[in-house]
Design a protein around this motif. Structure first.
Motif, PDB file in Angstrom:
ATOM      1  N   THR A   5      34.138  -1.098 -18.798  1.00  0.00           N
ATOM      2  CA  THR A   5      34.022  -2.413 -18.174  1.00  0.00           C
ATOM      3  C   THR A   5      33.838  -2.332 -16.667  1.00  0.00           C
ATOM      4  O   THR A   5      33.162  -3.173 -16.077  1.00  0.00           O
ATOM      5  N   ASN A   6      34.399  -1.304 -16.038  1.00  0.00           N
ATOM      6  CA  ASN A   6      34.200  -1.168 -14.591  1.00  0.00           C
ATOM      7  C   ASN A   6      32.730  -0.960 -14.275  1.00  0.00           C
ATOM      8  O   ASN A   6      32.195  -1.511 -13.308  1.00  0.00           O
ATOM      9  N   GLY A   7      32.070  -0.138 -15.091  1.00  0.00           N
ATOM     10  CA  GLY A   7      30.645   0.097 -14.899  1.00  0.00           C
ATOM     11  C   GLY A   7      29.840  -1.168 -15.107  1.00  0.00           C
ATOM     12  O   GLY A   7      28.929  -1.480 -14.331  1.00  0.00           O
ATOM     13  N   LEU A   8      30.162  -1.923 -16.148  1.00  0.00           N
ATOM     14  CA  LEU A   8      29.453  -3.180 -16.411  1.00  0.00           C
ATOM     15  C   LEU A   8      29.705  -4.182 -15.290  1.00  0.00           C
ATOM     16  O   LEU A   8      28.780  -4.873 -14.855  1.00  0.00           O
ATOM     17  N   ASP A   9      30.934  -4.246 -14.812  1.00  0.00           N
ATOM     18  CA  ASP A   9      31.238  -5.126 -13.674  1.00  0.00           C
ATOM     19  C   ASP A   9      30.360  -4.774 -12.481  1.00  0.00           C
ATOM     20  O   ASP A   9      29.857  -5.658 -11.779  1.00  0.00           O
ATOM     21  N   GLY A  14      26.046  -6.183  -8.978  1.00  0.00           N
ATOM     22  CA  GLY A  14      24.871  -5.857  -8.175  1.00  0.00           C
ATOM     23  C   GLY A  14      23.716  -6.805  -8.439  1.00  0.00           C
ATOM     24  O   GLY A  14      23.017  -7.246  -7.515  1.00  0.00           O
ATOM     25  N   LEU A  15      23.521  -7.147  -9.701  1.00  0.00           N
ATOM     26  CA  LEU A  15      22.456  -8.090 -10.056  1.00  0.00           C
ATOM     27  C   LEU A  15      22.689  -9.438  -9.384  1.00  0.00           C
ATOM     28  O   LEU A  15      21.779 -10.017  -8.787  1.00  0.00           O
ATOM     29  N   ASP A 138      25.915   6.152 -17.596  1.00  0.00           N
ATOM     30  CA  ASP A 138      27.318   6.079 -17.186  1.00  0.00           C
ATOM     31  C   ASP A 138      27.472   5.958 -15.673  1.00  0.00           C
ATOM     32  O   ASP A 138      28.565   5.681 -15.178  1.00  0.00           O
ATOM     33  N   ASP A 139      26.372   6.152 -14.947  1.00  0.00           N
ATOM     34  CA  ASP A 139      26.375   6.039 -13.491  1.00  0.00           C
ATOM     35  C   ASP A 139      25.937   4.621 -13.125  1.00  0.00           C
ATOM     36  O   ASP A 139      24.745   4.336 -12.987  1.00  0.00           O
ATOM     37  N   ALA A 140      26.913   3.718 -12.999  1.00  0.00           N
ATOM     38  CA  ALA A 140      26.603   2.309 -12.768  1.00  0.00           C
ATOM     39  C   ALA A 140      25.832   2.102 -11.475  1.00  0.00           C
ATOM     40  O   ALA A 140      24.983   1.206 -11.387  1.00  0.00           O
ATOM     41  N   GLU A 141      26.109   2.917 -10.480  1.00  0.00           N
ATOM     42  CA  GLU A 141      25.393   2.787  -9.204  1.00  0.00           C
ATOM     43  C   GLU A 141      23.914   3.095  -9.388  1.00  0.00           C
ATOM     44  O   GLU A 141      23.047   2.407  -8.847  1.00  0.00           O
ATOM     45  N   ALA A 142      23.606   4.118 -10.189  1.00  0.00           N
ATOM     46  CA  ALA A 142      22.208   4.483 -10.460  1.00  0.00           C
ATOM     47  C   ALA A 142      21.515   3.383 -11.261  1.00  0.00           C
ATOM     48  O   ALA A 142      20.347   3.059 -11.017  1.00  0.00           O
ATOM     49  N   VAL A 143      22.233   2.803 -12.214  1.00  0.00           N
ATOM     50  CA  VAL A 143      21.677   1.710 -13.011  1.00  0.00           C
ATOM     51  C   VAL A 143      21.388   0.509 -12.120  1.00  0.00           C
ATOM     52  O   VAL A 143      20.321  -0.118 -12.210  1.00  0.00           O
ATOM     53  N   ASP A 144      22.309   0.197 -11.229  1.00  0.00           N
ATOM     54  CA  ASP A 144      22.139  -0.919 -10.301  1.00  0.00           C
ATOM     55  C   ASP A 144      20.902  -0.702  -9.431  1.00  0.00           C
ATOM     56  O   ASP A 144      20.077  -1.609  -9.263  1.00  0.00           O
ATOM     57  N   ARG A 145      20.755   0.515  -8.902  1.00  0.00           N
ATOM     58  CA  ARG A 145      19.574   0.822  -8.071  1.00  0.00           C
ATOM     59  C   ARG A 145      18.292   0.655  -8.881  1.00  0.00           C
ATOM     60  O   ARG A 145      17.308   0.097  -8.402  1.00  0.00           O
ATOM     61  N   PHE A 146      18.312   1.147 -10.114  1.00  0.00           N
ATOM     62  CA  PHE A 146      17.121   1.077 -10.958  1.00  0.00           C
ATOM     63  C   PHE A 146      16.684  -0.368 -11.186  1.00  0.00           C
ATOM     64  O   PHE A 146      15.488  -0.684 -11.135  1.00  0.00           O
ATOM     65  N   LEU A 147      17.639  -1.248 -11.435  1.00  0.00           N
ATOM     66  CA  LEU A 147      17.310  -2.643 -11.732  1.00  0.00           C
ATOM     67  C   LEU A 147      16.749  -3.386 -10.521  1.00  0.00           C
ATOM     68  O   LEU A 147      16.268  -4.507 -10.659  1.00  0.00           O
ATOM     69  N   HIS A 148      16.798  -2.756  -9.357  1.00  0.00           N
ATOM     70  CA  HIS A 148      16.253  -3.378  -8.150  1.00  0.00           C
ATOM     71  C   HIS A 148      15.172  -2.516  -7.505  1.00  0.00           C
ATOM     72  O   HIS A 148      14.871  -2.665  -6.331  1.00  0.00           O
ATOM     73  N   SER A 149      14.589  -1.630  -8.310  1.00  0.00           N
ATOM     74  CA  SER A 149      13.533  -0.766  -7.770  1.00  0.00           C
ATOM     75  C   SER A 149      12.189  -1.176  -8.353  1.00  0.00           C
ATOM     76  O   SER A 149      12.117  -1.777  -9.424  1.00  0.00           O
ATOM     77  N   VAL A 173       5.951 -11.240 -13.534  1.00  0.00           N
ATOM     78  CA  VAL A 173       6.508  -9.916 -13.812  1.00  0.00           C
ATOM     79  C   VAL A 173       5.784  -8.819 -13.034  1.00  0.00           C
ATOM     80  O   VAL A 173       6.414  -7.876 -12.551  1.00  0.00           O
ATOM     81  N   ILE A 174       4.467  -8.937 -12.887  1.00  0.00           N
ATOM     82  CA  ILE A 174       3.730  -7.868 -12.193  1.00  0.00           C
ATOM     83  C   ILE A 174       4.215  -7.751 -10.745  1.00  0.00           C
ATOM     84  O   ILE A 174       4.231  -6.661 -10.166  1.00  0.00           O
ATOM     85  N   TYR A 175       4.668  -8.883 -10.179  1.00  0.00           N
ATOM     86  CA  TYR A 175       5.188  -8.827  -8.812  1.00  0.00           C
ATOM     87  C   TYR A 175       6.679  -8.523  -8.774  1.00  0.00           C
ATOM     88  O   TYR A 175       7.136  -7.690  -7.993  1.00  0.00           O
ATOM     89  N   ASN A 176       7.475  -9.177  -9.605  1.00  0.00           N
ATOM     90  CA  ASN A 176       8.939  -9.102  -9.517  1.00  0.00           C
ATOM     91  C   ASN A 176       9.589  -7.985 -10.314  1.00  0.00           C
ATOM     92  O   ASN A 176      10.764  -7.691 -10.124  1.00  0.00           O
ATOM     93  N   ARG A 177       8.850  -7.394 -11.231  1.00  0.00           N
ATOM     94  CA  ARG A 177       9.387  -6.343 -12.119  1.00  0.00           C
ATOM     95  C   ARG A 177      10.663  -6.822 -12.804  1.00  0.00           C
ATOM     96  O   ARG A 177      10.682  -7.889 -13.370  1.00  0.00           O
ATOM     97  N   TYR A 178      11.739  -6.023 -12.726  1.00  0.00           N
ATOM     98  CA  TYR A 178      12.957  -6.348 -13.475  1.00  0.00           C
ATOM     99  C   TYR A 178      13.963  -7.202 -12.710  1.00  0.00           C
ATOM    100  O   TYR A 178      15.100  -7.322 -13.121  1.00  0.00           O
ATOM    101  N   TYR A 179      13.543  -7.794 -11.585  1.00  0.00           N
ATOM    102  CA  TYR A 179      14.491  -8.612 -10.840  1.00  0.00           C
ATOM    103  C   TYR A 179      15.023  -9.735 -11.731  1.00  0.00           C
ATOM    104  O   TYR A 179      14.308 -10.258 -12.578  1.00  0.00           O
ATOM    105  N   LEU A 180      16.261 -10.089 -11.516  1.00  0.00           N
ATOM    106  CA  LEU A 180      16.904 -11.099 -12.340  1.00  0.00           C
ATOM    107  C   LEU A 180      16.142 -12.421 -12.252  1.00  0.00           C
ATOM    108  O   LEU A 180      15.884 -12.929 -11.171  1.00  0.00           O
ATOM    109  N   ASN A 181      15.788 -12.972 -13.409  1.00  0.00           N
ATOM    110  CA  ASN A 181      14.997 -14.199 -13.448  1.00  0.00           C
ATOM    111  C   ASN A 181      15.857 -15.439 -13.212  1.00  0.00           C
ATOM    112  O   ASN A 181      15.452 -16.369 -12.534  1.00  0.00           O
TER     113      ASN A 181
END
Length: 302
Positions: A5-9, A14-15, A138-149, A173-181
């Motif tokens: 849960t800490n990782g999900l938090d 970050g999102l 398992d690396d929440a920081e890496a996942v967070d970075r990925f979702l904003h790259s 999508v072509i401009y924003n990629r995976y940014y939170l909608n």
């Protein structure tokens, strides 16, 4: 299910942090709620769900992005199909009630014209393998970075406009990629006078927010138990390849009211939990909510 849960938090935090920075209406809605005494601060808001948009190509799309949330204990639920918009979607139930549901949609790229497919794959082909497969989940920081790259190069304005003529979803999508909608305020848990979509819509409009009126300002499921509304996405200045700039639709804020199911109608309000309310989503509602970033709506907010 991983007990992480800490990782999900961290991932969800970050999102939301970046989403609030990119979407002024988020803080604007929170400030208006505080000003009218609906809440003391933003932490009191229950987030009904968050949503992502993806491209349906082999190395990306739902089957790639969902791996992140399945890893953190989410469970894939119903499938939805939007024929007119050429989209598929699933929703995901969270590992605990305190977390938002997740809604991931995907453009059926092969259903578009050859020219639109060519433009899209000229970008998405830069991603040669499933990028989530290369992440340490398992690396929440890496996942967070990925979702904003950026998954692919910054698009040209010409390509963006060409896609928008056929699919405004594709252009977004072509401009924003995976940014939170968007994220979604659960209005049914708010104080009396604000706890239904009609009442909350009235609050929003008297505070100057422009609502998506595609299919009506309130979209309601056939069973009458799920009502939704949303702001119109504000226009943001976007930088394209070669230094060109253009005002385009950003993200928006959604609002949901889940009514209590018939079997639990007699429960006192203080005892009502998420499990007692209407669950899932409604394709007819979502179909119109998608249009919060479409030009037919965004022109109203200018």
């Amino acid at each position: 299910m991983l007990n992480n849960t800490n990782g999900l938090d961290q991932v969800l935090g970050g999102l939301m942090r970046r989403y609030k920075e990119r979407v002024p209406d988020v803080q604007g809605v929170i400030n208006a709620m505080v000003s009218e005494g609906v809440i003391r601060d933003g932490d009191e808001i229950e987030n009904d769900h968050i949503a992502f948009r993806t491209m349906g190509v082999p190395q990306l799309g739902i089957r790639s992005l969902e791996k992140i949330f399945l890893h953190y204990g989410y469970k894939r639920m119903e499938h939805y199909f939007f024929p007119e918009k050429k989209l598929d979607a699933y929703w995901y139930a969270p590992p605990a009630e305190k977390y938002p549901r997740i809604f991931i949609s995907e453009l059926r790229v092969k259903d578009l014209s050859p020219e639109a497919q060519r433009i899209i794959t000229s970008y998405t082909d830069e991603v040669t393998a499933d990028p989530v497969g290369q992440l340490n989940l398992d690396d929440a920081e890496a996942v967070d970075r990925f979702l904003h790259s950026g998954l692919w190069r910054t698009p040209s304005l010409q390509d963006f406009k060409a896609l928008a003529k056929e699919s405004e979803y594709a252009a977004w999508v072509i401009y924003n990629r995976y940014y939170l909608n968007h994220f979604t305020v659960s209005v049914h848990n708010l104080k009396e006078g604000y706890d239904t979509i009609p009442l909350f819509n009235a609050f929003l409009e008297r505070n100057g927010f422009v609502l998506n009126d595609a299919g009506g300002k309130m979209k309601t499921s056939p069973d009458g138990l799920l009502s939704q509304s949303s702001t119109v996405a504000r226009m943001v200045l976007a930088g394209f390849a070669g230094g060109e700039q253009e005002m385009i639709a950003g993200s928006y804020v959604e609002f949901a009211e889940r009514k209590v199911k018939e079997a639990f109608r007699d429960l006192p309000k203080a005892e009502i939990k998420r499990e007692h309310r209407r669950e899932g989503f409604e394709a007819g509602n979502a179909d119109k909510i998608f249009e919060s970033t479409y030009s037919t709506q965004t022109q109203k907010a200018i």
